[in-house]
Design a protein around this motif. Structure first.
Motif, mmCIF file in Angstrom:
data_model
loop_
_atom_site.group_PDB
_atom_site.id
_atom_site.type_symbol
_atom_site.label_atom_id
_atom_site.label_comp_id
_atom_site.label_asym_id
_atom_site.label_seq_id
_atom_site.Cartn_x
_atom_site.Cartn_y
_atom_site.Cartn_z
ATOM 1 N N LEU A 64 -3.852 -6.510 -11.264
ATOM 2 C CA LEU A 64 -4.737 -5.975 -12.308
ATOM 3 C C LEU A 64 -6.102 -5.585 -11.736
ATOM 4 N N GLU A 65 -6.595 -6.328 -10.754
ATOM 5 C CA GLU A 65 -7.847 -5.959 -10.090
ATOM 6 C C GLU A 65 -7.695 -4.644 -9.343
ATOM 7 N N ALA A 66 -6.555 -4.464 -8.693
ATOM 8 C CA ALA A 66 -6.300 -3.204 -7.984
ATOM 9 C C ALA A 66 -6.209 -2.043 -8.973
ATOM 10 N N LEU A 67 -5.600 -2.290 -10.128
ATOM 11 C CA LEU A 67 -5.516 -1.242 -11.154
ATOM 12 C C LEU A 67 -6.890 -0.889 -11.700
ATOM 13 N N ALA A 68 -7.736 -1.882 -11.861
ATOM 14 C CA ALA A 68 -9.069 -1.645 -12.412
ATOM 15 C C ALA A 68 -9.891 -0.732 -11.506
ATOM 16 N N ALA A 69 -9.580 -0.737 -10.228
ATOM 17 C CA ALA A 69 -10.321 0.098 -9.280
ATOM 18 C C ALA A 69 -9.830 1.551 -9.279
ATOM 19 N N ARG A 70 -8.705 1.809 -9.926
ATOM 20 C CA ARG A 70 -8.159 3.167 -9.966
ATOM 21 C C ARG A 70 -8.753 3.948 -11.127
ATOM 22 N N PRO A 71 -8.771 5.277 -11.018
ATOM 23 C CA PRO A 71 -9.202 6.092 -12.165
ATOM 24 C C PRO A 71 -8.258 5.881 -13.349
ATOM 25 N N GLU A 72 -8.800 5.940 -14.537
ATOM 26 C CA GLU A 72 -8.026 5.676 -15.747
ATOM 27 C C GLU A 72 -6.835 6.616 -15.889
ATOM 28 N N ALA A 73 -6.967 7.838 -15.436
ATOM 29 C CA ALA A 73 -5.880 8.810 -15.554
ATOM 30 C C ALA A 73 -4.655 8.391 -14.744
ATOM 31 N N LEU A 74 -4.841 7.586 -13.713
ATOM 32 C CA LEU A 74 -3.729 7.147 -12.872
ATOM 33 C C LEU A 74 -3.141 5.802 -13.288
ATOM 34 N N GLU A 75 -3.595 5.279 -14.407
ATOM 35 C CA GLU A 75 -3.148 3.965 -14.852
ATOM 36 C C GLU A 75 -1.669 4.007 -15.242
ATOM 37 N N PRO A 76 -0.874 3.056 -14.730
ATOM 38 C CA PRO A 76 0.555 3.051 -15.056
ATOM 39 C C PRO A 76 0.806 2.572 -16.481
ATOM 40 N N SER A 77 1.985 2.889 -16.969
ATOM 41 C CA SER A 77 2.379 2.450 -18.309
ATOM 42 C C SER A 77 2.623 0.942 -18.281
ATOM 43 N N PRO A 78 2.680 0.309 -19.456
ATOM 44 C CA PRO A 78 2.986 -1.137 -19.491
ATOM 45 C C PRO A 78 4.323 -1.471 -18.821
ATOM 46 N N GLU A 79 5.305 -0.586 -18.965
ATOM 47 C CA GLU A 79 6.608 -0.821 -18.332
ATOM 48 C C GLU A 79 6.488 -0.776 -16.817
ATOM 49 N N GLU A 80 5.729 0.210 -16.312
ATOM 50 C CA GLU A 80 5.524 0.316 -14.864
ATOM 51 C C GLU A 80 4.769 -0.900 -14.335
ATOM 52 N N ARG A 81 3.797 -1.368 -15.096
ATOM 53 C CA ARG A 81 3.059 -2.567 -14.696
ATOM 54 C C ARG A 81 3.991 -3.758 -14.561
ATOM 55 N N LEU A 82 4.822 -3.971 -15.577
ATOM 56 C CA LEU A 82 5.746 -5.100 -15.568
ATOM 57 C C LEU A 82 6.719 -5.004 -14.393
ATOM 58 N N LEU A 83 7.273 -3.823 -14.164
ATOM 59 C CA LEU A 83 8.194 -3.639 -13.048
ATOM 60 C C LEU A 83 7.505 -3.892 -11.706
ATOM 61 N N THR A 84 6.274 -3.434 -11.576
ATOM 62 C CA THR A 84 5.531 -3.648 -10.337
ATOM 63 C C THR A 84 5.252 -5.125 -10.115
ATOM 64 N N ILE A 85 4.833 -5.817 -11.157
ATOM 65 C CA ILE A 85 4.559 -7.256 -11.033
ATOM 66 C C ILE A 85 5.837 -8.007 -10.683
ATOM 67 N N GLU A 86 6.945 -7.666 -11.336
ATOM 68 C CA GLU A 86 8.223 -8.326 -11.028
ATOM 69 C C GLU A 86 8.635 -8.059 -9.579
ATOM 70 N N THR A 87 8.443 -6.839 -9.111
ATOM 71 C CA THR A 87 8.775 -6.496 -7.725
ATOM 72 C C THR A 87 7.893 -7.280 -6.750
ATOM 73 N N LEU A 88 6.603 -7.356 -7.059
ATOM 74 C CA LEU A 88 5.701 -8.121 -6.201
ATOM 75 C C LEU A 88 6.078 -9.605 -6.169
ATOM 76 N N LEU A 89 6.477 -10.145 -7.307
ATOM 77 C CA LEU A 89 6.904 -11.549 -7.357
ATOM 78 C C LEU A 89 8.174 -11.769 -6.550
ATOM 79 N N GLN A 90 9.123 -10.853 -6.640
ATOM 80 C CA GLN A 90 10.348 -10.966 -5.848
ATOM 81 C C GLN A 90 10.039 -10.881 -4.362
ATOM 82 N N LEU A 91 9.175 -9.967 -3.995
ATOM 83 C CA LEU A 91 8.775 -9.819 -2.602
ATOM 84 C C LEU A 91 8.063 -11.073 -2.109
ATOM 85 N N ASP A 92 7.188 -11.606 -2.932
ATOM 86 C CA ASP A 92 6.474 -12.826 -2.567
ATOM 87 C C ASP A 92 7.451 -13.979 -2.354
ATOM 88 N N SER A 93 8.430 -14.121 -3.238
ATOM 89 C CA SER A 93 9.388 -15.226 -3.086
ATOM 90 C C SER A 93 10.270 -15.022 -1.859
#
Length: 168
Positions: free
Chosen positions: A85-114
């Motif tokens: 979310l901090e990384a998203l806050a640094a991006r221009p608003e026009a490039l903000e992903p949809s809620p679905e894209e956010r969830l998928l990205t977070i899930e992918t990051l969690l899988q990668l982390d594990s």
């Protein structure tokens, strides 16, 4: 309720230790509802495990280990979500992903982390610099004061973990 002598070992474990577990979690989390949720998740893990809980010598230590692992996973997830979310806050608003894209990205990051949790922190850092920040091996080597060969070995370790996970 039920007669303790006819209850299953899991029911007995639950009856005898649920109050203690909720208090233990509440002291760590500071929120009663969160403690309730994690206590519930702990007993779900107990139910899903194939461990014979009737023979436990230290049932509170057993429950604390499961609950602590869940707590660590929860904090890891919160840290990943916060960083994203901090990384998203640094991006221009026009490039903000949809809620679905956010969830998928977070899930992918969690899988990668594990996946990478078993690797040393330097190897994980090299992997993230390469895969998330798009740095080349020479750039990573220069930034971390390593040789390119060290970066290549680290990436080999990280890729082997990722590759192995696909066939488990």
């Amino acid at each position: 309720m039920f007669n303790d002598s006819t209850a299953s070992p899991v029911e007995q474990l639950y009856t005898r230790h649920r109050t203690w577990l909720r208090g233990w979690l509440h002291r760590r989390l500071g929120h009663r509802a969160d403690a309730e949720d994690l206590a519930h998740d702990t007993f779900v893990r107990v139910l899903c495990s194939r461990q014979d809980v009737g023979e436990l010598r230290q049932p509170m230590a057993f429950l604390a280990k499961i609950a602590n692992d869940l707590l660590i996973n929860r904090w890891r997830r919160q840290a990943i979500e916060r960083a994203y979310l901090e990384a998203l806050a640094a991006r221009p608003e026009a490039l903000e992903p949809s809620p679905e894209e956010r969830l998928l990205t977070i899930e992918t990051l969690l899988q990668l982390d594990s996946l990478l949790v078993g690797l040393s922190m330097p190897v994980r850092r090299i992997f993230f610099l390469s895969q998330l920040d798009g740095l080349t091996y020479p750039q990573i080597a220069a930034q971390l004061h390593l040789s390119v060969a060290q970066v290549q070995r680290a990436m080999g370790k990280a890729f082997s973990v990722c590759y192995a996970s696909r066939f488990e």
